[in-house]
Design a protein around this motif. Structure first.
Motif: not given
Length: 167
Positions: A21-26
């Motif tokens: 989730i953190g990766y695809f948020s940026v």
């Protein structure tokens, strides 16, 4: 021992999920519009004039009606279609005839459009006709606007405020 392994596995799975989730948020990087562009939004809802004039009933017409329907004046419910045009730098970019909404065609006509333009100075001219009995445009406005990159410029319509509103 099984409880410890289960807890470690749960922490690893939650951590992996949070990492995804953190990766695809940026990533990937999202850009709403190109760096040298601005956005023009056209948004309004307007109830046009009735298609016909009101009619005064005669005494004979009133006598033929049931007592609960004896209104001395009858007006059509149906509203006129709204004709709208938007010119940008001398070119017509939007031309629409918007029908009234509703089963009896007595509701407001609605328009929502958005389109990107190059940032800079533009000449805008908007026109609206809301009465089929008239030949010219009921409301017009024109002006020069200076759009900066990333700006969202809204063209709205409010008949109570005199017509078109530029924001």
């Amino acid at each position: 021992m099984a409880r410890v392994l289960r807890a470690i596995g749960q922490v690893l799975l939650y951590g992996a999920f949070a990492g995804v989730i953190g990766y695809f948020s940026v990533r990937p990087v999202y850009q709403a519009m190109a760096p040298d562009q601005a956005l023009i939004k056209l948004s309004f809802s307007h109830a046009a004039q009735p298609v016909g004039a009101c009619h005064q009933r005669t005494a004979e017409e009133l006598a033929r009606l049931p007592p609960n329907m004896r209104a001395p004046e009858v007006c059509p419910r149906e509203r006129s279609p709204v004709t709208f045009e938007l010119d940008l730098d001398g070119k017509t970019v939007v031309r629409a005839v918007l029908p009234p909404t509703g089963v009896a065609r007595d509701g407001a006509a609605r328009l929502y459009q958005r389109f990107p333009v190059q940032a800079g100075v533009h000449r805008v001219r908007v026109r609206l006709r809301d009465n089929v009995r008239d030949t010219g445009y009921t409301y017009t406005r024109e002006g020069s606007i200076n759009l900066v990159p990333g700006q969202v410029f809204v063209i709205d319509f409010n008949s109570r405020r005199g017509g078109f509103v530029f924001k």
